[in-house]
Structure formats: structure tokens, C-alpha cells
Design a protein around this motif. Structure first.
Motif, short mmCIF file in Angstrom:
data_model
loop_
_atom_site.label_atom_id
_atom_site.label_comp_id
_atom_site.label_asym_id
_atom_site.label_seq_id
_atom_site.Cartn_x
_atom_site.Cartn_y
_atom_site.Cartn_z
N ALA A 194 0.84 -1.19 0.00
CA ALA A 194 0.00 0.00 0.00
C ALA A 194 0.87 1.24 0.00
O ALA A 194 1.97 1.24 0.57
CB ALA A 194 -0.91 0.00 1.23
N SER A 195 0.38 2.28 -0.63
CA SER A 195 1.02 3.58 -0.59
C SER A 195 -0.08 4.58 -0.28
O SER A 195 -1.23 4.20 -0.07
CB SER A 195 1.70 3.90 -1.93
N PHE A 196 0.25 5.88 -0.25
CA PHE A 196 -0.81 6.86 -0.03
C PHE A 196 -0.61 8.06 -0.95
O PHE A 196 0.47 8.33 -1.43
CB PHE A 196 -0.92 7.27 1.44
N TYR A 197 -1.72 8.79 -1.14
CA TYR A 197 -1.74 9.91 -2.06
C TYR A 197 -0.81 11.05 -1.63
O TYR A 197 -0.73 11.39 -0.46
CB TYR A 197 -3.15 10.51 -2.12
N LEU A 202 -3.96 4.78 -0.57
CA LEU A 202 -4.85 5.25 0.49
C LEU A 202 -4.83 6.76 0.63
O LEU A 202 -3.83 7.42 0.33
CB LEU A 202 -4.41 4.64 1.83
N SER A 203 -5.95 7.30 1.12
CA SER A 203 -5.95 8.71 1.50
C SER A 203 -5.01 8.84 2.70
O SER A 203 -4.70 7.86 3.39
CB SER A 203 -7.37 9.15 1.89
N ARG A 204 -4.58 10.06 2.97
CA ARG A 204 -3.64 10.28 4.07
C ARG A 204 -4.26 9.89 5.42
O ARG A 204 -3.58 9.33 6.28
CB ARG A 204 -3.20 11.74 4.09
N SER A 205 -5.55 10.15 5.62
CA SER A 205 -6.19 9.81 6.89
C SER A 205 -6.24 8.29 7.09
O SER A 205 -6.02 7.80 8.20
CB SER A 205 -7.61 10.39 6.98
N ALA A 206 -6.48 7.54 6.01
CA ALA A 206 -6.50 6.08 6.11
C ALA A 206 -5.09 5.55 6.37
O ALA A 206 -4.89 4.65 7.19
CB ALA A 206 -7.06 5.47 4.83
N ALA A 207 -4.09 6.13 5.70
CA ALA A 207 -2.70 5.71 5.91
C ALA A 207 -2.26 6.00 7.34
O ALA A 207 -1.52 5.23 7.95
CB ALA A 207 -1.80 6.44 4.92
N ARG A 208 -2.76 7.11 7.90
CA ARG A 208 -2.40 7.45 9.28
C ARG A 208 -2.93 6.40 10.25
O ARG A 208 -2.26 6.04 11.22
CB ARG A 208 -2.95 8.84 9.62
N MET A 240 1.44 4.22 8.75
CA MET A 240 2.41 4.00 7.68
C MET A 240 2.90 5.31 7.05
O MET A 240 3.59 5.29 6.03
CB MET A 240 1.82 3.11 6.59
N ILE A 241 2.55 6.43 7.66
CA ILE A 241 2.95 7.73 7.11
C ILE A 241 4.47 7.88 7.05
O ILE A 241 5.02 8.31 6.04
CB ILE A 241 2.34 8.90 7.93
#
Length: 201
Positions: free
Chosen positions: A55-58, A120-126, A130-131
Motif C-alpha cells: 500500500a502507498s498513499f496519495y 490510500l488517503s492520508r487519513s487512512a494511511a495514518r 504508515m505515514i
């Protein structure tokens, strides 16, 4: 010679952008990144879509841009991009490094980087913590029974049918038809079109 040098520099910049900090670069035009396949597992008598990979984030610059579903990308909402899962589907993402989970709605297409299965959106990644790392190994699960709309459930069931060698039983087909007939018909889960902006991954 000058043309070759420009091409080499452009390719180098693209590679750097795709790996810098573990956060993905804009979507590739070809969209031919190698991604592990989605498969079907049985859980509590239910067929579940499972996608394992990275997974990565936007990137922040994609906040507010239009997603494949037509919605604006919102870093503060639990949303995600997937190339393999239906738009509108609810998915549970588990960070395999720490066991944390988050529920997201798939509303965009991507990521377009080898090995990555969800953006993932940043809130989901948080919520997955994984941020700092930028990426994480994850398991993504999509259960038909947990979908937020009938349209999303129908799409998930259709994907399960597509990936399952054996056709659903007559009883399963009858139950599905009965449920669909009983729905209001006003449920809309968005069309599975390709985002023009990309997920930024």
C-alpha cells in the motif's frame, strides 16, 4: 545526441519521483504495472475478495482532484484507489507489519507502480501508522455482506463470480435475484470509469 540525453534525463526524473519517500508518482499512461492478482477466499461461509501486496498513499497535491468515481479526492476521508476492486466497494485494509486495520471506500483507480495494490488517503494511511515509512505490506479484504450499497454489493459479487471457476449455485442466484428485486433501484455506486487525473500513484 541531444534528444537521447533529454529522454534519459526524463526517464531518470520519472523513476526518482516514483520512489522518493515511498510516496507514489502520478499514474503511468500505460497503466501496465505488475500487480499481484486478486483471489477469492472463504470466510465464515462467505466468498471474500482478497488482494495482498504493498500500500502507498496519495501525495498532498492530489487533494481536491477528481477521482474515477467523479468525487473529489479528500485526504481527510477514508478512501482509496484500486485497479482491481470495484468502485464504490468497501474494503478492509490490514497493515501486516503492525496489525492495524482501516475500512475504506474505493473511489479511484491506481496505483500504477509495480507491486502496489492500493493507494490510500492520508487519513487512512495514518490509521495504519504508515505515514513515516510511506508504504506498507497489506492485505485488502472485500466482503459482499459488508458493502454500503446494493450497487456495490452487486459489483463485488460479480467480481467474485468472475474469479471463481465454479458458477454460483441455483440457490445463490435465486437469493441474489430476490435481493436485487427488493432494492429500491435508486442506489448508485458509481461507474467503473478510469480517472483522468489518476490517483497520483
Amino acid at each position: 545526441m541531444k534528444t537521447i540525453r533529454i529522454i534519459v534525463l526524463a526517464l531518470g526524473a520519472t523513476t526518482l519521483g516514483a520512489t522518493l519517500g515511498g510516496i507514489s508518482a502520478p499514474a503511468l499512461a500505460s497503466g501496465k504495472a505488475k500487480v499481484p492478482p486478486v483471489h477469492v477466499e472463504h470466510e465464515d461461509g462467505e466468498q471474500v475478495l482478497v488482494h495482498k501486496g504493498e500500500a502507498s498513499f496519495y501525495s498532498q497535491k492530489f487533494h481536491g482532484r477528481t477521482t474515477a468515481s467523479g468525487e473529489a479526492m479528500n485526504q481527510n476521508k477514508p478512501t482509496a484507489a484500486s485497479r482491481a476492486l470495484p468502485l464504490g466497494a468497501k474494503a478492509t485494509v490490514t497493515n501486516e507489519d503492525n496489525g492495524r486495520t482501516v475500512d475504506v471506500i474505493v473511489n479511484d483507480r491506481g496505483p500504477y507502480v509495480d507491486g502496489r495494490v492500493i493507494d490510500l488517503s492520508r487519513s487512512a494511511a495514518r490509521k495504519l501508522d504508515m505515514i513515516e515509512d510511506g508504504t506498507a505490506p497489506v492485505t485488502v479484504e472485500v466482503k459482499p455482506s459488508e458493502q454500503p450499497t446494493e450497487a456495490a454489493r452487486d459489483k463485488v459479487e460479480a467480481k467474485v463470480d468472475q474469479l471463481t471457476p465454479d458458477r454460483p449455485s441455483d440457490r445463490q442466484v435465486a437469493e441474489r435475484d430476490e435481493r436485487r428485486a427488493g432494492s429500491s433501484g435508486s442506489d448508485k455506486g458509481g461507474s467503473d470509469k478510469v480517472s483522468q487525473s489518476g490517483s497520483g500513484k
